[in-house]
Motif scaffolding. Structure first.
Motif, short mmCIF file in Angstrom:
data_model
loop_
_atom_site.label_atom_id
_atom_site.label_comp_id
_atom_site.label_asym_id
_atom_site.label_seq_id
_atom_site.Cartn_x
_atom_site.Cartn_y
_atom_site.Cartn_z
N ALA A 117 36.01 -26.85 -11.85
CA ALA A 117 34.62 -27.24 -11.61
C ALA A 117 34.51 -28.75 -11.37
O ALA A 117 33.77 -29.19 -10.49
CB ALA A 117 33.74 -26.82 -12.79
N ILE A 118 35.26 -29.53 -12.14
CA ILE A 118 35.27 -30.99 -11.96
C ILE A 118 35.78 -31.32 -10.55
O ILE A 118 35.23 -32.18 -9.86
CB ILE A 118 36.16 -31.66 -13.03
N ASP B 207 30.16 -21.33 -11.29
CA ASP B 207 29.12 -21.21 -12.31
C ASP B 207 29.20 -22.38 -13.30
O ASP B 207 28.18 -22.93 -13.72
CB ASP B 207 29.24 -19.86 -13.03
N ILE B 208 30.41 -22.77 -13.65
CA ILE B 208 30.58 -23.92 -14.54
C ILE B 208 30.08 -25.18 -13.85
O ILE B 208 29.38 -26.00 -14.46
CB ILE B 208 32.05 -24.06 -14.98
N ALA B 209 30.40 -25.34 -12.57
CA ALA B 209 29.93 -26.50 -11.81
C ALA B 209 28.41 -26.53 -11.76
O ALA B 209 27.80 -27.60 -11.91
CB ALA B 209 30.51 -26.48 -10.39
N GLU B 210 27.78 -25.39 -11.59
CA GLU B 210 26.31 -25.32 -11.58
C GLU B 210 25.73 -25.69 -12.94
O GLU B 210 24.68 -26.32 -13.03
CB GLU B 210 25.83 -23.93 -11.15
N ASN C 207 29.52 -18.34 -16.82
CA ASN C 207 30.59 -17.36 -16.79
C ASN C 207 31.91 -18.13 -16.87
O ASN C 207 32.22 -18.91 -15.97
CB ASN C 207 30.51 -16.56 -15.48
N PRO C 208 32.71 -17.91 -17.91
CA PRO C 208 33.93 -18.71 -18.08
C PRO C 208 35.02 -18.41 -17.05
O PRO C 208 35.99 -19.16 -16.95
CB PRO C 208 34.40 -18.34 -19.49
N ASP C 209 34.85 -17.35 -16.27
CA ASP C 209 35.82 -17.01 -15.23
C ASP C 209 35.43 -17.54 -13.86
O ASP C 209 36.13 -17.31 -12.89
CB ASP C 209 35.98 -15.49 -15.14
N ASN C 210 34.30 -18.26 -13.79
CA ASN C 210 33.76 -18.66 -12.50
C ASN C 210 33.55 -20.17 -12.46
O ASN C 210 32.59 -20.68 -13.04
CB ASN C 210 32.44 -17.90 -12.28
N CYS C 211 34.44 -20.89 -11.77
CA CYS C 211 34.33 -22.34 -11.74
C CYS C 211 33.06 -22.80 -11.03
O CYS C 211 32.51 -23.85 -11.38
CB CYS C 211 35.57 -22.98 -11.12
N CYS D 23 28.27 -23.88 -22.35
CA CYS D 23 29.04 -22.94 -23.15
C CYS D 23 29.28 -21.62 -22.41
O CYS D 23 28.42 -21.13 -21.68
CB CYS D 23 28.26 -22.68 -24.44
N SER D 24 30.44 -21.06 -22.66
CA SER D 24 30.77 -19.73 -22.15
C SER D 24 29.72 -18.74 -22.61
O SER D 24 29.34 -18.71 -23.79
CB SER D 24 32.15 -19.32 -22.68
#
Length: 173
Positions: A44-45, A155-158, A149-153, A133-134
């Motif tokens: 994500a970073i 989603d983490i970026a968002e 969603n911890p499996d989706n970079c 958080c996941s």
């Protein structure tokens, strides 16, 4: 508990200098075990870096306690994607420094797969820091975190982008 003591501003500045980091980073305090999911956050970073958005992250956790070479996988990913300028790995951090690290971060990120209870969310809240958080920990964190969603970079970026929305961040507290 030294983790639940707030440090003074002067001590916080000394801690930043000690670890050669600047305030405003994402913070992920976790051992380097594969279920902690560091690489997905780094992906994500990288997505943000590729969009010319500079997001820094500080990782802490003992380096000698790695399993299955996961720490080396994290290092290899950082090198392969040229994230050295965005990622600071501190290794094991003494308890007396942790409060300063929490105090100077912009948010705590917690993509771990395992639970159901975990300490970093509690420490983030104690230091009045937003928590990313996941969604696997939704039962523990309720509405006091930005879930992903911890499996989706992507989603983490968002979820990182949501930190720029003051209304969303304000509603976490």
């Amino acid at each position: 508990n030294p983790l639940l003591k707030k440090s003074e501003k002067t001590k916080q500045q000394k801690i930043l200098k000690k670890y050669n980091i600047e305030a405003g980073y994402l913070f992920y305090p976790a051992q380097f075990w594969s279920h902690k999911n560091h690489i997905r956050v780094l992906q994500a970073i990288k997505m943000w870096r590729d969009k010319k958005e500079n997001i820094n992250i500080v990782l802490s956790g003992g380096l000698q306690q790695t399993t299955s070479g996961y720490y080396n996988k994290v290092l290899n990913y950082i090198e392969k994607t040229n994230l050295q300028n965005e990622v600071s790995i501190l290794g094991f951090v003494p308890f007396e420094d942790m409060s300063g690290l929490y105090s100077q971060c912009s948010a705590v990120v917690f993509p771990s797969y395992l639970g159901p209870t975990n300490i970093p969310p509690l420490e983030a809240w104690f230091h009045n820091k937003p928590l990313l958080c996941s969604e696997l920990h939704a039962e523990q964190v309720g509405k006091a975190a930005i879930l992903f969603n911890p499996d989706n970079c992507e989603d983490i970026a968002e979820s990182i982008l949501k930190l720029k929305n003051e209304k969303i961040v304000h509603n976490l507290f």
